[in-house]
Structures are given as C-alpha cells and as structure tokens.
Design a protein around this motif. Structure first.
Motif, PDB file in Angstrom:
ATOM      1  N   ASP A 138       0.764  -1.208   0.115  1.00 17.41           N
ATOM      2  CA  ASP A 138       0.054   0.052  -0.051  1.00 17.41           C
ATOM      3  C   ASP A 138       0.851   1.130   0.062  1.00 17.41           C
ATOM      4  OD1 ASP A 138      -2.275  -1.298   0.108  1.00 17.41           O
ATOM      5  OD2 ASP A 138      -2.445  -1.509   2.331  1.00 17.41           O
ATOM      6  N   ASP A 139       2.245   1.040  -0.164  1.00 19.84           N
ATOM      7  CA  ASP A 139       2.995   2.431  -0.303  1.00 19.84           C
ATOM      8  C   ASP A 139       3.302   3.064  -1.506  1.00 19.84           C
ATOM      9  OD1 ASP A 139       4.382   0.497  -1.472  1.00 19.84           O
ATOM     10  OD2 ASP A 139       6.380   0.521  -0.323  1.00 19.84           O
ATOM     11  N   GLY A 140       2.412   2.823  -2.389  1.00 25.32           N
ATOM     12  CA  GLY A 140       2.339   3.127  -3.843  1.00 25.32           C
ATOM     13  C   GLY A 140       3.626   2.726  -4.691  1.00 25.32           C
ATOM     14  N   SER A 141       4.280   1.701  -4.291  1.00 20.08           N
ATOM     15  CA  SER A 141       5.152   1.516  -5.212  1.00 20.08           C
ATOM     16  C   SER A 141       4.937   0.065  -6.049  1.00 20.08           C
ATOM     17  CB  SER A 141       6.497   0.895  -4.112  1.00 20.08           C
ATOM     18  OG  SER A 141       6.060  -0.160  -3.385  1.00 20.08           O
ATOM     19  N   VAL A 142       5.544  -0.238  -6.758  1.00 18.47           N
ATOM     20  CA  VAL A 142       5.338  -1.321  -7.888  1.00 18.47           C
ATOM     21  C   VAL A 142       6.705  -2.210  -8.031  1.00 18.47           C
ATOM     22  CG1 VAL A 142       6.023   0.216  -9.831  1.00 18.47           C
ATOM     23  CG2 VAL A 142       4.498  -1.999 -10.206  1.00 18.47           C
ATOM     24  N   LYS A 143       6.350  -3.570  -8.041  1.00 14.33           N
ATOM     25  CA  LYS A 143       7.527  -4.566  -8.039  1.00 14.33           C
ATOM     26  C   LYS A 143       7.496  -5.292  -9.264  1.00 14.33           C
ATOM     27  CE  LYS A 143       9.661  -8.007  -5.361  1.00 14.33           C
ATOM     28  NZ  LYS A 143       9.714  -9.041  -4.180  1.00 14.33           N
ATOM     29  N   LEU A 144       8.849  -5.228  -9.799  1.00 11.05           N
ATOM     30  CA  LEU A 144       8.752  -6.077 -11.156  1.00 11.05           C
ATOM     31  C   LEU A 144       9.780  -7.248 -11.091  1.00 11.05           C
ATOM     32  CD1 LEU A 144       8.879  -3.110 -13.673  1.00 11.05           C
ATOM     33  CD2 LEU A 144       7.055  -4.073 -13.145  1.00 11.05           C
ATOM     34  N   SER A 145       9.493  -8.252 -11.787  1.00  9.14           N
ATOM     35  CA  SER A 145      10.349  -9.176 -11.925  1.00  9.14           C
ATOM     36  C   SER A 145      11.749  -8.977 -12.715  1.00  9.14           C
ATOM     37  CB  SER A 145       9.711 -10.688 -12.481  1.00  9.14           C
ATOM     38  OG  SER A 145       9.382 -10.392 -13.818  1.00  9.14           O
ATOM     39  N   PRO A 146      12.708  -9.690 -12.222  1.00  7.92           N
ATOM     40  CA  PRO A 146      14.033  -9.431 -13.175  1.00  7.92           C
ATOM     41  C   PRO A 146      13.731  -9.562 -14.606  1.00  7.92           C
ATOM     42  CG  PRO A 146      14.409 -10.699 -11.024  1.00  7.92           C
ATOM     43  CD  PRO A 146      12.865 -10.630 -11.204  1.00  7.92           C
ATOM     44  N   GLY A 147      13.039 -10.453 -14.901  1.00  8.76           N
ATOM     45  CA  GLY A 147      12.769 -10.811 -16.466  1.00  8.76           C
ATOM     46  C   GLY A 147      12.132  -9.663 -17.076  1.00  8.76           C
ATOM     47  N   LYS A 148      11.216  -9.136 -16.477  1.00  9.87           N
ATOM     48  CA  LYS A 148      10.384  -7.945 -16.984  1.00  9.87           C
ATOM     49  C   LYS A 148      11.279  -6.678 -16.965  1.00  9.87           C
ATOM     50  CE  LYS A 148       6.157  -7.617 -16.245  1.00  9.87           C
ATOM     51  NZ  LYS A 148       4.796  -7.751 -15.737  1.00  9.87           N
ATOM     52  N   ILE A 149      12.164  -6.554 -16.193  1.00  9.57           N
ATOM     53  CA  ILE A 149      13.092  -5.375 -16.002  1.00  9.57           C
ATOM     54  C   ILE A 149      14.102  -5.493 -17.109  1.00  9.57           C
ATOM     55  CG2 ILE A 149      14.804  -4.198 -14.842  1.00  9.57           C
ATOM     56  CD1 ILE A 149      13.447  -4.939 -11.899  1.00  9.57           C
ATOM     57  N   GLN A 150      14.497  -6.700 -17.281  1.00  6.51           N
ATOM     58  CA  GLN A 150      15.565  -6.775 -18.280  1.00  6.51           C
ATOM     59  C   GLN A 150      14.806  -6.847 -19.886  1.00  6.51           C
ATOM     60  OE1 GLN A 150      17.291 -10.568 -18.504  1.00  6.51           O
ATOM     61  NE2 GLN A 150      18.805 -10.401 -20.105  1.00  6.51           N
ATOM     62  N   ARG A 151      13.728  -7.325 -19.959  1.00  7.27           N
ATOM     63  CA  ARG A 151      13.067  -6.992 -21.427  1.00  7.27           C
ATOM     64  C   ARG A 151      12.662  -5.477 -21.570  1.00  7.27           C
ATOM     65  NH1 ARG A 151      10.059 -11.431 -19.682  1.00  7.27           N
ATOM     66  NH2 ARG A 151       8.370 -10.080 -19.286  1.00  7.27           N
ATOM     67  N   LYS A 409      14.093   1.365  -5.335  1.00 11.76           N
ATOM     68  CA  LYS A 409      14.113   1.000  -4.103  1.00 11.76           C
ATOM     69  C   LYS A 409      14.842  -0.290  -4.070  1.00 11.76           C
ATOM     70  CE  LYS A 409      12.681   3.200  -1.301  1.00 11.76           C
ATOM     71  NZ  LYS A 409      13.123   4.244  -0.676  1.00 11.76           N
ATOM     72  N   GLY A 410      15.513  -0.798  -5.188  1.00 14.71           N
ATOM     73  CA  GLY A 410      16.244  -2.195  -4.984  1.00 14.71           C
ATOM     74  C   GLY A 410      15.297  -3.394  -4.955  1.00 14.71           C
ATOM     75  N   GLN A 411      15.702  -4.565  -5.382  1.00 16.98           N
ATOM     76  CA  GLN A 411      14.839  -5.723  -5.512  1.00 16.98           C
ATOM     77  C   GLN A 411      13.851  -5.704  -6.240  1.00 16.98           C
ATOM     78  OE1 GLN A 411      15.885  -8.416  -3.261  1.00 16.98           O
ATOM     79  NE2 GLN A 411      17.541  -7.072  -2.541  1.00 16.98           N
ATOM     80  N   GLY A 412      13.857  -5.059  -7.412  1.00 19.63           N
ATOM     81  CA  GLY A 412      13.074  -4.816  -8.419  1.00 19.63           C
ATOM     82  C   GLY A 412      11.777  -3.813  -7.893  1.00 19.63           C
ATOM     83  N   ARG A 413      11.834  -2.943  -7.013  1.00 18.54           N
ATOM     84  CA  ARG A 413      10.585  -2.455  -6.322  1.00 18.54           C
ATOM     85  C   ARG A 413      11.148  -0.838  -6.765  1.00 18.54           C
ATOM     86  NH1 ARG A 413       6.536  -3.078  -3.201  1.00 18.54           N
ATOM     87  NH2 ARG A 413       7.480  -5.440  -2.877  1.00 18.54           N
ATOM     88  N   PHE A 414       9.877  -0.212  -7.296  1.00 17.20           N
ATOM     89  CA  PHE A 414      10.103   1.352  -7.665  1.00 17.20           C
ATOM     90  C   PHE A 414       9.044   2.076  -6.804  1.00 17.20           C
ATOM     91  CE2 PHE A 414      11.766  -1.632 -11.016  1.00 17.20           C
ATOM     92  CZ  PHE A 414      12.919  -1.043 -11.254  1.00 17.20           C
ATOM     93  N   GLU A 415       9.308   3.194  -6.632  1.00 14.95           N
ATOM     94  CA  GLU A 415       8.693   3.975  -5.831  1.00 14.95           C
ATOM     95  C   GLU A 415       8.312   5.322  -6.609  1.00 14.95           C
ATOM     96  OE1 GLU A 415       8.550   6.490  -1.767  1.00 14.95           O
ATOM     97  OE2 GLU A 415       9.788   5.236  -2.105  1.00 14.95           O
ATOM     98  N   PRO A 416       6.924   5.901  -7.039  1.00 11.03           N
ATOM     99  CA  PRO A 416       6.934   7.120  -7.528  1.00 11.03           C
ATOM    100  C   PRO A 416       7.068   8.116  -6.569  1.00 11.03           C
ATOM    101  CG  PRO A 416       4.847   5.788  -7.234  1.00 11.03           C
ATOM    102  CD  PRO A 416       5.696   4.862  -6.928  1.00 11.03           C
ATOM    103  N   ARG A 417       7.612   9.317  -6.820  1.00 10.78           N
ATOM    104  CA  ARG A 417       8.025  10.503  -5.891  1.00 10.78           C
ATOM    105  C   ARG A 417       7.551  11.792  -6.524  1.00 10.78           C
ATOM    106  NH1 ARG A 417      13.195  10.259  -2.329  1.00 10.78           N
ATOM    107  NH2 ARG A 417      12.127   7.924  -1.977  1.00 10.78           N
ATOM    108  N   GLU A 418       7.040  12.558  -6.019  1.00  9.12           N
ATOM    109  CA  GLU A 418       6.732  13.947  -6.483  1.00  9.12           C
ATOM    110  C   GLU A 418       7.741  14.632  -6.113  1.00  9.12           C
ATOM    111  OE1 GLU A 418       3.021  17.372  -6.507  1.00  9.12           O
ATOM    112  OE2 GLU A 418       3.053  15.396  -5.351  1.00  9.12           O
ATOM    113  N   VAL A 419       8.241  15.549  -7.222  1.00  7.99           N
ATOM    114  CA  VAL A 419       9.459  16.424  -7.117  1.00  7.99           C
ATOM    115  C   VAL A 419       9.222  17.897  -7.598  1.00  7.99           C
ATOM    116  CG1 VAL A 419      10.971  14.691  -7.235  1.00  7.99           C
ATOM    117  CG2 VAL A 419      10.387  15.724  -9.346  1.00  7.99           C
ATOM    118  N   LYS A 420       9.837  18.825  -7.323  1.00  2.23           N
ATOM    119  CA  LYS A 420       9.720  20.393  -7.955  1.00  2.23           C
ATOM    120  C   LYS A 420      10.950  20.564  -8.739  1.00  2.23           C
ATOM    121  CE  LYS A 420       7.064  22.002  -3.888  1.00  2.23           C
ATOM    122  NZ  LYS A 420       6.951  23.245  -3.076  1.00  2.23           N
TER     123      LYS A 420
END
Length: 479
Positions: A138-151, A409-420
């Motif tokens: 529920d932290d808004g992050s998304v996790k991808l498998s190594p295969g999907k990251i490679q492709r 964030k490592g381990q195939g996990r990516f977190e969207p973060r708002e920036v200015k």
C-alpha cells in the motif's frame, strides 16, 4: 494327424505362451522406472500454443495447418523461452500455510482489469493468478520481476550535483559603441581651404591631419594670444596670457597648433584640423572651398575596436538573463569563429509587437572583423552558477500539474515520488525538492513502470470492489 502337423501345433502353442508371459511382465509397474515415467509425462504435457513449422513468427492457440497442409508444431511449457522467474509448482495449501500466507484475490492472467475472490479460469482456460498479502503493498510502489526489468530496458542513475548549462539563443546585429564616436565640427564661421586624402570608410589614427581651416574668429584669437605672450610687459607673466589661450581652446583649436604658435611666435594663416581618435571615417562632409557654419559636422569618426551586439530576447526568457552573464556571438560572415562578450545592459522596454526585449553585449573587435549592422547569433549561458541537484531529463514524468520520478528502491521495487523541478539544460533538470543526493531514479522505460503501477492500482480497485460485493451478498443471505 501326421507327425509334421503335430510338431507345427506345438511350436505355435509355445510361441503364444512366450508372448503372454512377456506382455504380463511389461504390464507390471516397476519401482525403479517411476521417475522416468513422470519425466516422460512432463515432456509430453499439453501444448500451450502452436507455432509455424518453418520458424516464422506465426502462432496459434489451437491446432492449425500451413497453406501447404503441414501441421503447426506444438510448444509445451518446458519448451517455451521466458525470462520471468518460474512460477511455484501447485501444492496443497494446509491450514498452517493459509495462516502464514493468505490469498487476497485472483487476477486475470493476461493483465486485464478483472479479478475474482475465488479461483477462476478465463475464456481460454487459463487459471487466474493468486495475489497474496504482502505482494500488493500500500506504499504506492510497484514491483517487477527481473525478467520484466531486463526486457523493458529499465535503467537507473543516481541524482547528482552538477552545473546545468542552459543556452539561450537570440538573433541580433552589430552596433557602434556610442562612447567611441566623435564628430569634427566648427565652432565659428570658417572656410575649408584644403581636405586631406581621407574618404568615407578610411581608417584614421589619432592626430592624423584631416583638413585645413581659415576662420577670422580663430585668427583674431590667435593674434591676441601672440601679442600677449610676446609683449615686453606681459610676456613673462603667465596669468596675462591665460585668458587668450582659453579663447583658442574654446574655439576648438587643436592643442598641437597652440603649442606650435607658442614656440614659433608666428600667426598661421590656416589651422590644421586633425582626427580626435583612432577609427573609421563614417561620414565626410568637408569639401575644399566650402563655408562651414558653426555646428556643421565635417567628419564623423568611430572607433570599432570595441562594438556592441544588440540581440532580441523573448519575453519568456527574460527571467533567466542577467547583467554580467557570458555570451558567445557568432557572425554569419565568419563561420566557425566565436566572439566572447558579457551582457552590459538589458533595455527596460519590451517591443509590444514582437514581445522581445533588447539586450546589449560588449564585444572586443581588435581585428575589426565585426562591422556595424552585421547580423549575428548570440548564445547566452543562463545556467546555474553553482552545481545543483539534478537528474536526467528523461527521468521526469510530467502530467502538466504534477511532476514525479520513479525511485529505484532495489529488489525490483520502484516508488513514484513527487518532485519540484527547476532549470533545464544539457539533458538534465534541476530538482529543488523531493530527492536527495544519491537517490537512484529510473531514466529509461519509466513510462512502462508507470503503466504497470496504473494497472496495479486498477486491479486493486477491482479487488476491493469484488470483496465488498461478496460481503454484501453474504450479509444478504443471512435471515
């Protein structure tokens, strides 16, 4: 029955018995070959799709034939190539396992926004994929498998301190430095006796003769000055000749002429007028024999060893322009050559028709390569004066009202973060808030991850809706 017939019948009976014995042994299960039997069954499992027998990129989910009548080749699960991590083999979930890892819902195996609270198959007979607690964070992050990251070609780079170089390009023209322009004009009624061999466009030096002038007012002042300095009574007293000398200076008589009169004590008939500075003759109005009225400009001379480049900067870019910024100017008549200068003045007025403002740049022109009214193109360096935190411009996801990056964030996990974001240039964008130095951000294939996170949010919404509907039905079934 003959002996030959009896012998043939006995041979037939023995052959039949041997066949029955061998067949019976073959039908009995062998404990040592059980693993081989299961491996053969795995290799001969149901095909997951069919492909063209010649290896061409043609596929089918059902048996099919080619145009020439050949069957498509069946491809089984163990023959398919995949970069994804292998799925866990089916297993019986015990009560203890259910308590440790609970299934929240089942999602469509093809990625469609369709979920089910119970096991289900799609229209093609494929099982829905279970989603366990903990996999759907529920932290808004998304996790991808190594295969999907490679492709997908996902790449990450750390946010670093760097100086962002922003080049603002503007057209303009070369103008004279107003402080380096001089005119030669008479301050009394005069006549031009002779003009030197100087024309418009000629280069002259300071003190070079331009013309000879006769003026009755100058002659009268010169005679008075000579009488004062040669008089026996006042000749040796400096204050007496000071007023007469000042009168000659007020008539703009050149200093060398006055000094020569003091040495020779002779009154010249004509006065030689010389150039007041080094430069180019922009205008020559002096003609031999002409009469010059007080204030008439006879010569106009400009020093072009230093010139101005006046460029037009768009109104939207004025906030990034400041006095003192370095500028590179390129003349269209000198391709490949750069002229360096600094912004000296930003004119306080915007052209209401072109919505541009004039900016003045001072340029050294020692070899006189830049000429007045020459077209030039200016590049103004409006970048940050000190290094700032920045990321690659491709890492920024801009929705118009909000800007964000995907933090790895490592381990195939990516977190969207708002920036200015801030200034942009050289393929980088300044990050004023939202990131720290060293944070790894996705710079490639971030839109694919963003789409994955949107799909995940949709699946989560459908799962919650399905759970709510199931709860409503359960409560409605109660008396």
């Amino acid at each position: 029955m003959t002996r030959l017939a009896v012998t043939g019948s006995a041979a037939a009976i023995f052959a039949a018995a041997a066949v029955a014995l061998i067949g019976g042994r073959a039908m009995q299960p062998q404990s040592g070959s059980s693993s081989l039997t299961f491996a053969a069954q795995a290799d001969t499992g149901a095909p997951i799709y069919f492909r063209d027998p010649d290896g061409r990129p043609f596929y089918s989910l059902t048996p099919k034939k080619t145009a020439d009548g050949r069957d498509y080749r069946a491809v089984r699960a163990n023959e398919d190539i995949s970069f994804d991590e292998p799925d866990e083999s089916p297993r019986v979930v015990t009560a203890d396992a259910k308590g440790d890892r609970k299934i929240k819902y089942y999602r469509n195996p093809m990625g469609l926004p369709d979920t089910s609270p119970v096991p289900k198959k799609d229209s093609m007979g494929m099982d829905y994929i279970p989603v366990y607690e903990g996999e759907d964070s529920d932290d808004g992050s998304v996790k991808l498998s190594p295969g999907k990251i490679q492709r997908s070609g996902v790449k990450s780079e750390p946010a670093e301190l760097r100086r962002i170089r922003m080049l603002l390009r503007a057209p303009g023209t070369i103008q004279l430095d107003e402080r380096r322009v001089s005119v030669v004009a008479m301050r009394a009624d005069s006549f031009v006796q002779k003009v030197a061999d100087v024309t418009t466009g000629s280069r002259v030096t300071k003190g070079q003769p331009l013309m000879e002038i006769y003026s009755s007012a100058v002659a009268s002042a010169a005679a008075e000055y000579l009488a004062t300095i040669t008089s026996k009574t006042t000749g040796g007293i400096e204050p007496y000749g000071r007023g007469s000398r000042q009168r000659l200076i007020n008539l703009d008589v050149p200093e060398p002429v006055i000094v020569e009169m003091e040495k020779s004590h002779a009154l010249p008939i004509t006065i030689q007028w010389s150039s007041p500075r080094d430069g180019i003759v922009l205008q020559r109005n002096a003609i031999e024999g002409m009469r010059a009225q007080p204030g008439d400009v006879l010569f106009r001379i400009a020093d072009i060893s230093q010139v101005w480049a006046t460029v037009d900067v768009a109104e939207r870019d004025l906030g990034n322009v400041a006095v003192g910024q370095p500028v590179t100017v390129r003349a269209r008549s000198h391709p490949g050559r750069d002229f360096k200068g600094l912004i000296s003045v930003i004119y306080p007025q915007v052209n209401k028709e072109t919505r541009t403002a004039r900016v003045r740049i001072e340029l050294a022109n020692a070899d006189l390569a830049l000429l007045p009214d020459m077209y030039v193109d200016a590049e103004i360096d409006t970048g940050t004066p000190v290094p700032v935190l920045s990321v690659a411009e491709s890492a920024l996801l801009d929705t118009g009202s909000r800007q964000a990056v995907l933090v790895d964030k490592g381990q195939g996990r990516f977190e969207p973060r708002e920036v200015k974001p801030g200034r942009r240039g050289d393929g980088y964008v300044e990050i004023r808030d939202g990131l720290a130095e060293g944070d790894a951000v996705v710079t490639s294939a971030n839109f694919l991850i963003d789409a994955e996170s949107n799909l995940k949010a949709a699946l989560k919404g459908f799962a919650e809706a399905g759970t709510a509907q199931a709860g409503d039905k359960a409560m409605g079934a109660r008396p």
